[in-house]
Design an enzyme around this catalytic site. Structure first.
Site, mmCIF file in Angstrom:
data_model
loop_
_atom_site.group_PDB
_atom_site.id
_atom_site.type_symbol
_atom_site.label_atom_id
_atom_site.label_comp_id
_atom_site.label_asym_id
_atom_site.label_seq_id
_atom_site.Cartn_x
_atom_site.Cartn_y
_atom_site.Cartn_z
ATOM 1 N N GLY A 362 -25.274 -30.883 -13.693
ATOM 2 C CA GLY A 362 -25.880 -29.805 -14.889
ATOM 3 C C GLY A 362 -24.909 -30.087 -15.933
ATOM 4 C CD GLU A 385 -28.577 -56.700 -35.255
ATOM 5 O OE1 GLU A 385 -28.249 -57.849 -34.736
ATOM 6 O OE2 GLU A 385 -28.511 -56.405 -36.330
ATOM 7 C CB THR A 387 -37.464 -54.477 -28.764
ATOM 8 O OG1 THR A 387 -38.233 -55.569 -28.656
ATOM 9 C CG2 THR A 387 -37.822 -53.656 -29.965
HETATM 10 C C1 LIG Z 1 -31.401 -46.470 -35.887
HETATM 11 C C2 LIG Z 1 -31.996 -47.625 -36.398
HETATM 12 C C3 LIG Z 1 -30.956 -48.519 -37.282
HETATM 13 C C4 LIG Z 1 -31.695 -49.659 -37.762
HETATM 14 N N1 LIG Z 1 -31.036 -50.404 -38.514
HETATM 15 C C5 LIG Z 1 -31.739 -51.494 -39.443
HETATM 16 C C6 LIG Z 1 -31.084 -52.360 -40.264
HETATM 17 O O1 LIG Z 1 -29.893 -51.548 -40.758
HETATM 18 N N2 LIG Z 1 -31.566 -53.074 -41.002
HETATM 19 C C7 LIG Z 1 -32.964 -53.408 -40.537
HETATM 20 O O2 LIG Z 1 -33.581 -54.275 -41.356
HETATM 21 N N3 LIG Z 1 -33.564 -52.651 -39.582
HETATM 22 C C8 LIG Z 1 -33.013 -51.751 -38.898
HETATM 23 N N4 LIG Z 1 -33.533 -51.227 -37.871
HETATM 24 C C9 LIG Z 1 -34.902 -51.630 -37.570
HETATM 25 C C10 LIG Z 1 -34.988 -52.461 -36.188
HETATM 26 O O3 LIG Z 1 -34.396 -53.523 -36.198
HETATM 27 C C11 LIG Z 1 -36.398 -52.241 -35.697
HETATM 28 O O4 LIG Z 1 -36.641 -50.954 -35.262
HETATM 29 C C12 LIG Z 1 -36.802 -53.018 -34.399
HETATM 30 O O5 LIG Z 1 -36.521 -54.701 -34.967
HETATM 31 C C13 LIG Z 1 -38.326 -52.812 -33.977
HETATM 32 O O6 LIG Z 1 -39.291 -52.837 -34.979
HETATM 33 P P1 LIG Z 1 -40.396 -51.641 -35.016
HETATM 34 O O7 LIG Z 1 -39.324 -50.466 -34.802
HETATM 35 O O8 LIG Z 1 -40.943 -51.962 -36.024
HETATM 36 O O9 LIG Z 1 -40.944 -51.703 -33.553
HETATM 37 P P2 LIG Z 1 -42.176 -52.692 -33.234
HETATM 38 O O10 LIG Z 1 -41.958 -54.206 -33.659
HETATM 39 O O11 LIG Z 1 -43.430 -51.911 -33.637
HETATM 40 O O12 LIG Z 1 -42.209 -52.678 -31.741
HETATM 41 C C14 LIG Z 1 -42.761 -51.781 -30.853
HETATM 42 C C15 LIG Z 1 -42.822 -52.090 -29.493
HETATM 43 O O13 LIG Z 1 -43.684 -53.195 -29.377
HETATM 44 C C16 LIG Z 1 -42.961 -54.235 -28.656
HETATM 45 N N5 LIG Z 1 -43.459 -55.578 -29.021
HETATM 46 C C17 LIG Z 1 -43.432 -55.910 -30.298
HETATM 47 N N6 LIG Z 1 -43.988 -57.235 -30.464
HETATM 48 C C18 LIG Z 1 -44.013 -57.738 -29.235
HETATM 49 C C19 LIG Z 1 -44.213 -58.860 -28.575
HETATM 50 N N7 LIG Z 1 -44.467 -60.037 -29.084
HETATM 51 N N8 LIG Z 1 -44.156 -59.045 -27.095
HETATM 52 C C20 LIG Z 1 -43.588 -57.985 -26.296
HETATM 53 N N9 LIG Z 1 -43.445 -56.682 -26.967
HETATM 54 C C21 LIG Z 1 -43.580 -56.429 -28.383
HETATM 55 C C22 LIG Z 1 -41.619 -53.726 -28.932
HETATM 56 O O14 LIG Z 1 -40.470 -54.310 -27.954
HETATM 57 C C23 LIG Z 1 -41.365 -52.419 -28.912
HETATM 58 O O15 LIG Z 1 -41.078 -52.048 -27.702
HETATM 59 C C24 LIG Z 1 -33.015 -50.003 -37.144
HETATM 60 C C25 LIG Z 1 -33.892 -49.357 -36.688
HETATM 61 C C26 LIG Z 1 -33.300 -48.216 -36.086
HETATM 62 C C27 LIG Z 1 -34.053 -47.357 -34.983
#
Ligand SMILES: Cc1cc2nc3c(=O)[nH]c(=O)nc-3n(C[C@H](O)[C@H](O)[C@H](O)COP(=O)(O)OP(=O)(O)OC[C@H]3O[C@@H](n4cnc5c(N)ncnc54)[C@H](O)[C@@H]3O)c2cc1C
Length: 405
Positions: A362, A385, A387
């Protein structure tokens, strides 16, 4: 003479101990407060700047450490202290690395110091690549950069999202498309100097974890930057675009990919810092919490969980150090070893922090104990950086040579 060693040298150990002291004495006590406030912890960054922990010199020294482990050791210690504050301290390095990787010596000399400011007047920087419709798919960026032949300036228009330090940064580095038809090969990076009209902060996000780190949209509305703000310069860009239009690919690996591969171990090291912190809390708790008349660690079920946690943390660190050493010694990442390290360390942090919460019962579920925060903080490590799925994609392509989608 032995040519293989996992012993960091005395310099790296001294840096580790120095940062550990800062993490334990300054970051840890401040962690819960800034997590609740969901604000950039400026006083902590200022303190880090006074001590030389937030400075261009310090990160440059670690970055160029020939063993490669300078940055991973620094990241692990700071994020052991606290991930939200840690990201507020090292977020600037994302933008600095973009300038270092793509800029000329003159650009590095001009912009990198301005990103950090001075201990008396601390600044942060932001790297803006992601957009609402371009996250994992970086080639889909819509932010446009158009060259104004009359003035020599570049005009930037678009909306960036998820930018760490976006809108509060002095210097923003913006990735934009110069020729949308060329996808990722038609993109370039631009420095937007402090106070440039047309750049504004959009929505600031309320997040699940790393809440002390500022994350926001950045709106670029007719932002004009001088020609010298194009990283690498126009001549190099024109050559690159011409090659891309002719469909010529450079032999070897794409430069941007190589940069990402090299920076991913640093992010993995941050995740390890969080995992190690949660593991230590759980180990300590299991040794003192008494149920059924004995400490809970006396139960194999709990002790084995801790054994697995420690094993995975150490395995993740080995992957991170291997990739960092490969980058420092300029060995090609033939199996995407940088991605491997980030994937495994990120997933390990999520798993270890969840186990730690379970061991604290808890108490682990409350904000009285830090593992709940560490678990929330760890969740970002399978998202930003690249996913975890994208890391697997990169590894799968590297080991198979097949353009897996
Ligand atoms: C707190 C935070 C800080 C960040 N800081 C920065 C920053 O300083 N500068 C910057 O530029 N960005 C930054 N980002 C952005 C971050 O790099 C993106 O959120 C990340 O690259 C994922 O992109 P998206 O959120 O659009 O997800 P999406 O690309 O829409 O992905 C959604 C889901 O689909 C999956 N997916 C997508 N394509 C495929 C594929 N081909 N095969 C299998 N699975 C797939 C992904 O793995 C994920 O699970 C930040 C994000 C957060 C949340």
């Amino acid at each position: 003479m032995s040519t293989f060693s996992l012993d960091p040298g005395p310099d790296q150990l001294a840096v580790r101990d120095w940062l550990h002291g800062f993490a334990a004495d300054v970051m840890r006590p401040a962690a819960a407060e800034w997590d609740e406030r969901e604000e950039t912890p400026w006083p902590v960054i200022q303190e880090a700047a006074k001590l030389g922990i937030y400075s261009l010199d310090f990160y440059a020294q670690q970055y160029f450490d020939p063993s490669g482990v300078g940055i991973p050791i620094a990241m692990e210690e700071l994020f052991w202290g606290d991930a939200g504050i840690g990201l507020s301290i090292v977020g600037t390095t994302l933008a600095a690395v973009a300038v270092l990787a793509n800029g000329t010596d003159e650009q590095i000399g001009t912009w990198a110091p301005q990103m950090f400011g001075t201990p008396e007047d601390v600044k942060v920087a932001a790297f803006c690549s992601s957009e609402p419709d371009a996250g994992s798919d970086v080639s889909a960026l819509r932010t446009r950069a158009v060259h104004d032949e009359a003035t020599g300036e570049w005009v930037l228009n678009g909306t960036k999202t998820w930018a760490t330090n976006g809108g509060i940064a002095a210097v923003h580095v913006v990735v934009a498309t110069v020729d949308p038809a060329l996808g990722a090969r038609g993109q370039a990076s631009f420095v937007v100097p402090p106070g440039t009209p047309g750049l504004s902060q959009g929505q600031k996000f309320k997040k699940h974890g790393i809440r002390a780190s500022h994350t926001a949209e950045v709106v670029l509305d007719g932002v004009r930057v001088p020609g010298h703000c194009l990283l690498g310069g126009k001549e190099k860009l024109d050559e690159r675009l011409a090659r891309a239009r002719e469909g010529v690919r450079r032999s070897g690996r794409n430069a941007a990919m190589a940069t990402f591969e090299a920076s991913r171990p640093a992010v993995g090291a941050q995740a390890i810092g969080i995992a190690r912190a949660a593991y230590e809390v759980a180990l300590d708790y299991a040794g003192t919490r008494v149920q059924f008349g004995r400490p809970i660690i006396d139960n194999q079920g709990v002790a084995f969980q801790l054994a697995d946690m420690k094993t995975r943390i150490d395995a993740a660190r080995l992957l991170v150090w291997r990739a960092s050493w490969m980058a420092a010694t300029q060995q090609p990442f033939t199996s995407a070893e940088g991605s491997m390290s980030k994937l495994y360390a990120g997933e390990t942090a999520k798993w270890v922090t969840a186990q730690a919460m379970q061991i604290l019962g808890g108490n682990g579920f409350t904000r009285e104990y830090p593992v709940e925060r560490m678990h929330r903080d760890s969740a970002i490590y399978s998202i930003f950086e690249g996913t975890s799925e994208i890391q697997r994609l990169v590894i799968a392509r590297a080991i198979s040579g097949v353009p897996i989608r």
